[in-house]
Design a protein around this motif. Structure first.
Motif, PDB file in Angstrom:
ATOM      1  N   VAL A  57      28.906  59.497 -22.257  1.00  0.00           N
ATOM      2  CA  VAL A  57      29.390  59.693 -23.627  1.00  0.00           C
ATOM      3  C   VAL A  57      29.399  61.170 -23.985  1.00  0.00           C
ATOM      4  N   GLU A  58      28.403  61.908 -23.487  1.00  0.00           N
ATOM      5  CA  GLU A  58      28.286  63.328 -23.822  1.00  0.00           C
ATOM      6  C   GLU A  58      29.527  64.120 -23.422  1.00  0.00           C
ATOM      7  N   SER A  59      30.240  63.676 -22.383  1.00  0.00           N
ATOM      8  CA  SER A  59      31.400  64.427 -21.918  1.00  0.00           C
ATOM      9  C   SER A  59      32.576  64.343 -22.883  1.00  0.00           C
ATOM     10  N   SER A  60      32.496  63.429 -23.837  1.00  0.00           N
ATOM     11  CA  SER A  60      33.517  63.392 -24.892  1.00  0.00           C
ATOM     12  C   SER A  60      33.268  64.496 -25.914  1.00  0.00           C
ATOM     13  N   ARG A  65      27.881  57.781 -32.009  1.00  0.00           N
ATOM     14  CA  ARG A  65      28.533  57.108 -33.139  1.00  0.00           C
ATOM     15  C   ARG A  65      29.977  57.588 -33.318  1.00  0.00           C
ATOM     16  N   GLU A  66      30.252  58.850 -32.985  1.00  0.00           N
ATOM     17  CA  GLU A  66      31.626  59.349 -33.092  1.00  0.00           C
ATOM     18  C   GLU A  66      32.483  58.869 -31.926  1.00  0.00           C
ATOM     19  N   PHE A  67      31.887  58.787 -30.743  1.00  0.00           N
ATOM     20  CA  PHE A  67      32.590  58.200 -29.600  1.00  0.00           C
ATOM     21  C   PHE A  67      33.046  56.790 -29.954  1.00  0.00           C
ATOM     22  N   PHE A 245      36.836  48.902 -14.243  1.00  0.00           N
ATOM     23  CA  PHE A 245      37.506  50.098 -14.754  1.00  0.00           C
ATOM     24  C   PHE A 245      36.476  50.984 -15.468  1.00  0.00           C
ATOM     25  N   CYS A 246      36.623  52.298 -15.317  1.00  0.00           N
ATOM     26  CA  CYS A 246      35.751  53.221 -16.049  1.00  0.00           C
ATOM     27  C   CYS A 246      36.489  54.523 -16.320  1.00  0.00           C
ATOM     28  N   SER A 247      35.922  55.308 -17.243  1.00  0.00           N
ATOM     29  CA  SER A 247      36.502  56.630 -17.530  1.00  0.00           C
ATOM     30  C   SER A 247      35.620  57.753 -17.004  1.00  0.00           C
ATOM     31  N   ASP A 248      34.306  57.520 -16.887  1.00  0.00           N
ATOM     32  CA  ASP A 248      33.343  58.493 -16.381  1.00  0.00           C
ATOM     33  C   ASP A 248      33.195  59.669 -17.340  1.00  0.00           C
ATOM     34  N   ASP A 249      34.217  60.508 -17.430  1.00  0.00           N
ATOM     35  CA  ASP A 249      34.190  61.671 -18.323  1.00  0.00           C
ATOM     36  C   ASP A 249      35.512  61.758 -19.062  1.00  0.00           C
ATOM     37  N   LYS A 250      35.464  61.695 -20.372  1.00  0.00           N
ATOM     38  CA  LYS A 250      36.681  61.657 -21.183  1.00  0.00           C
ATOM     39  C   LYS A 250      36.553  62.675 -22.308  1.00  0.00           C
ATOM     40  N   HIS A 251      37.422  63.676 -22.314  1.00  0.00           N
ATOM     41  CA  HIS A 251      37.382  64.670 -23.371  1.00  0.00           C
ATOM     42  C   HIS A 251      37.932  64.092 -24.677  1.00  0.00           C
ATOM     43  N   PRO A 252      37.567  64.681 -25.825  1.00  0.00           N
ATOM     44  CA  PRO A 252      37.884  64.045 -27.101  1.00  0.00           C
ATOM     45  C   PRO A 252      39.372  63.871 -27.372  1.00  0.00           C
ATOM     46  N   ASP A 253      40.190  64.828 -26.948  1.00  0.00           N
ATOM     47  CA  ASP A 253      41.633  64.697 -27.188  1.00  0.00           C
ATOM     48  C   ASP A 253      42.207  63.517 -26.409  1.00  0.00           C
ATOM     49  N   ASP A 485      33.167  65.146 -37.274  1.00  0.00           N
ATOM     50  CA  ASP A 485      34.110  64.035 -37.179  1.00  0.00           C
ATOM     51  C   ASP A 485      34.861  64.102 -35.845  1.00  0.00           C
ATOM     52  N   GLY A 486      34.873  62.991 -35.115  1.00  0.00           N
ATOM     53  CA  GLY A 486      35.452  62.973 -33.778  1.00  0.00           C
ATOM     54  C   GLY A 486      36.912  63.361 -33.734  1.00  0.00           C
ATOM     55  N   TYR A 487      37.664  62.972 -34.745  1.00  0.00           N
ATOM     56  CA  TYR A 487      39.091  63.311 -34.764  1.00  0.00           C
ATOM     57  C   TYR A 487      39.300  64.807 -35.000  1.00  0.00           C
ATOM     58  N   GLU A 488      38.430  65.397 -35.818  1.00  0.00           N
ATOM     59  CA  GLU A 488      38.522  66.852 -36.040  1.00  0.00           C
ATOM     60  C   GLU A 488      38.095  67.616 -34.788  1.00  0.00           C
ATOM     61  N   VAL A 489      37.072  67.118 -34.101  1.00  0.00           N
ATOM     62  CA  VAL A 489      36.641  67.743 -32.846  1.00  0.00           C
ATOM     63  C   VAL A 489      37.776  67.685 -31.825  1.00  0.00           C
ATOM     64  N   ALA A 490      38.465  66.542 -31.764  1.00  0.00           N
ATOM     65  CA  ALA A 490      39.581  66.391 -30.827  1.00  0.00           C
ATOM     66  C   ALA A 490      40.681  67.407 -31.116  1.00  0.00           C
ATOM     67  N   GLN A 491      40.971  67.621 -32.398  1.00  0.00           N
ATOM     68  CA  GLN A 491      42.004  68.611 -32.763  1.00  0.00           C
ATOM     69  C   GLN A 491      41.571  70.022 -32.380  1.00  0.00           C
ATOM     70  N   ALA A 492      40.309  70.343 -32.656  1.00  0.00           N
ATOM     71  CA  ALA A 492      39.796  71.673 -32.303  1.00  0.00           C
ATOM     72  C   ALA A 492      39.818  71.872 -30.790  1.00  0.00           C
ATOM     73  N   TYR A 493      39.452  70.827 -30.055  1.00  0.00           N
ATOM     74  CA  TYR A 493      39.488  70.927 -28.599  1.00  0.00           C
ATOM     75  C   TYR A 493      40.920  71.103 -28.101  1.00  0.00           C
ATOM     76  N   SER A 494      41.856  70.390 -28.699  1.00  0.00           N
ATOM     77  CA  SER A 494      43.262  70.514 -28.300  1.00  0.00           C
ATOM     78  C   SER A 494      43.752  71.951 -28.466  1.00  0.00           C
ATOM     79  N   ARG A 495      43.309  72.600 -29.536  1.00  0.00           N
ATOM     80  CA  ARG A 495      43.741  73.989 -29.784  1.00  0.00           C
ATOM     81  C   ARG A 495      43.180  74.941 -28.727  1.00  0.00           C
ATOM     82  N   ILE A 496      41.914  74.760 -28.361  1.00  0.00           N
ATOM     83  CA  ILE A 496      41.327  75.671 -27.372  1.00  0.00           C
ATOM     84  C   ILE A 496      41.857  75.360 -25.978  1.00  0.00           C
TER      85      ILE A 496
END
Length: 545
Positions: A57-60, A65-67, A245-253, A485-496
């Motif tokens: 989960v940490e890799s997201s 709770r946000e995952f 099936f698994c994801s193992d490591d999934k970034h927020p975006d 907020d997970g959706y905001e983190v995903a947007q910030a990650y997408s930008r970087i």
């Protein structure tokens, strides 16, 4: 959200009996009390929710709770989660944080007891999880298994501490996850016979077949960096009871876009039988790990999803314990603040600390990274030397890489890497598997130093610098997760992520690939805070010769 008593009609998918029939599900107090076979005009399909059979989960970069808030939108109701990332930072205290945070939301997190903290003695971690700690964890109902046993040499050599952990798992009736990339033949047999029951690290169909023959279950993984779906998916035709099936490591975006539902769609598009696909996505993880997850049966928890049809497989609703947690692409789990917990203590660095002495005519040993793979290759390149130091050779895509100890003051380890693709600037991350020291790659020492220092100041994060421009996504929870907020983190990650690609990286997920360049247990060549490491001979090697 409150549990409700309700009925839901549609076309019910019974995975165990391989049957689809028209009917109504009656739910009371979060449980399925009755399933009625009856004609209904409802064309929607009702089936068990998806379980991610192996994820960190940490890799997201999100707290549990946000995952969960993001995952339920895609029909995921449960995860088999290995918390060894935070375990390497904070030990038992970190694992307990994950349990407590995950318990705050209506989602079924099932955690493992990390088996390899620290992962190896060749790097600096922030903590240790002992056999005594594992025995303590096994008394908790949320701890379902011994997490991936990466120390396969220790298993083959019957290392006493390794075997003690495996014996504890067997004593408590827990499954033991494997982790043995490339292991074949007699060594694979010995590893499996020692008690390993799964592996998510198979590179090829042939390797997976080797392990299947000895009774090991194989996980088809499609994460942000490591992907083996295309290599392994055809095995699902012949081994439907042995695959998950698994994801193992999934970034927020990527988690915003899809989860296990993506693997289901892709498998169906390849013509694989629906029930075989759903065994891997829903049934097999629940059975293997003995999870308290409903499988659309009377007296089961009301954990199920509604999809529009069996072609698009779009998730319309997700129910967990009878609660409607997602509907029409929107999460119903509300955001709430999470507490911060960390272990980060190192001073700011100077550019000269990233120098690597070399002479004209010498060669540098280079880590060759591959898009979508955790494995690397070793190669040699002529050193580009300036003022007695080996420097990044941008024209030939041989860039300087560093790993900086984040738990104490120490000189950075420096080497070279190929296939990152940057043409200017530097990128850095304190998500550095498995010990989560700071990993950075750049075109010059000044940029590398700036990127590293951004992360040190924030006590964790991912950063990119390019001339005067800089971006930082702060990760103050253990230096590897955000509490926002997970959706905001995903947007910030997408930008970087976009900035790293604008700087020249051609990798699908530059920061995810970067995070695995310190993962010593995956061959062939990696870099720890202590130096350049040969993962095949398990020894340190010189970066310049």
């Amino acid at each position: 959200m409150n549990k409700r008593d309700f009925s839901l009609s549609g076309q019910l998918i019974d995975i165990e009996n391989q049957e689809i029939y028209s009917g109504t599900v009656q739910v009371e107090n979060g449980k399925i009390v009755k399933i009625i076979r009856e004609d209904t005009s409802e064309k929607q399909y009702i089936l068990p929710g998806f379980t991610d059979a192996h994820v960190h989960v940490e890799s997201s970069m999100l707290v549990p709770r946000e995952f969960a808030r993001l995952a339920v939108v895609h029909g995921t109701v449960a995860t088999v989660s290995d918390p060894h990332e935070i375990g390497n930072v904070l030990g038992l205290k970190g694992v307990e944080y994950m349990l407590e945070n995950g318990a705050q939301v209506p989602f079924k997190f099932y955690f493992g007891a990390p088996s390899c903290v620290p992962a190896t003695p060749f790097e600096t971690a922030g903590a240790e999880i002992t056999a005594e700690d594992i025995e303590e964890l096994f008394q908790k109902p949320e701890i379902k298994y011994l997490a991936e046993m990466m120390n396969w040499p220790g298993v083959l050599n019957r290392d006493p501490e390794v075997m003690r952990k495996i014996t504890l798992a067997q004593k408590f009736g827990k499954q033991v996850d494997g982790h043995a990339p490339g292991l074949r033949g007699e060594q694979a047999r010995q590893y499996i016979e020692a008690g390993m029951t799964t592996d998510h690290e198979c590179f090829t169909k042939e390797e997976a077949l080797d392990k299947l023959r000895y009774g090991m279950k194989i996980l088809i993984r499609e994460g942000s960096a490591a992907k083996n779906f295309e290599a392994l998916i055809e095995l699902l035709h012949d081994y439907p009871d042995m695959m998950m099936f698994c994801s193992d490591d999934k970034h927020p975006d990527n988690l915003v876009e899809s989860h296990i539902n993506e693997l289901v769609k892709r498998a169906l598009a390849k013509g694989i039988d629906l029930f075989k696909v759903l065994k891997a996505a829903c049934l097999n993880p629940v059975k293997h790990y003995q999870l308290e997850v409903g499988l659309l049966r009377e007296n089961d928890p009301a954990d199920f999803i509604v999809v529009n049809n069996l072609q698009d497989f779009e998730v319309q609703q997700t129910y967990i314990n009878g609660m409607l947690v997602a509907e029409k692409g929107k999460t119903n789990i509300e955001f709430a603040p999470s507490t911060l917990i960390n272990n980060f203590d190192t001073d700011l660095k100077k550019p000269e600390q990233f120098r690597l002495a070399a002479q004209e005519g010498e060669k540098v040993r280079v880590i060759e990274a591959f898009d979508g793979q955790l494995i690397t290759k070793e190669s040699w390149q002529n050193a580009k030397v300036e003022n007695g130091n080996a420097v990044s050779d941008v024209a030939n895509d041989v860039l300087k890489i560093t790993v900086v100890n984040r738990y104490q003051n120490a000189e950075p380890a420096v080497a070279f890497i190929k296939n990152i693709g940057l043409k200017s600037g530097a990128i850095a991350s304190s998500v550095g598997h498995d010990s989560h020291n700071i990993v950075a790659v750049g075109c010059d020492d000044e940029s590398i130093c700036r990127a590293v220092n951004l992360i040190i100041k924030a006590k964790g994060g991912v950063a990119a610098v390019d001339g005067p421009a800089e971006k930082l996504l702060a990760l103050p929870v253990a230096g590897i997760m955000s509490a926002e907020d997970g959706y905001e983190v995903a947007q910030a990650y997408s930008r970087i992520d976009a900035m790293a690609k604008a700087m020249g990286s051609t990798l699908a997920s530059p920061f995810m690939t970067l995070s695995f360049m310190a993962l010593l247990v995956i061959p062939a060549l990696k870099l720890s805070d202590k130096g350049l490491f040969d993962g095949e001979s398990f020894r340190f090697v010189n970066p310049v010769e």
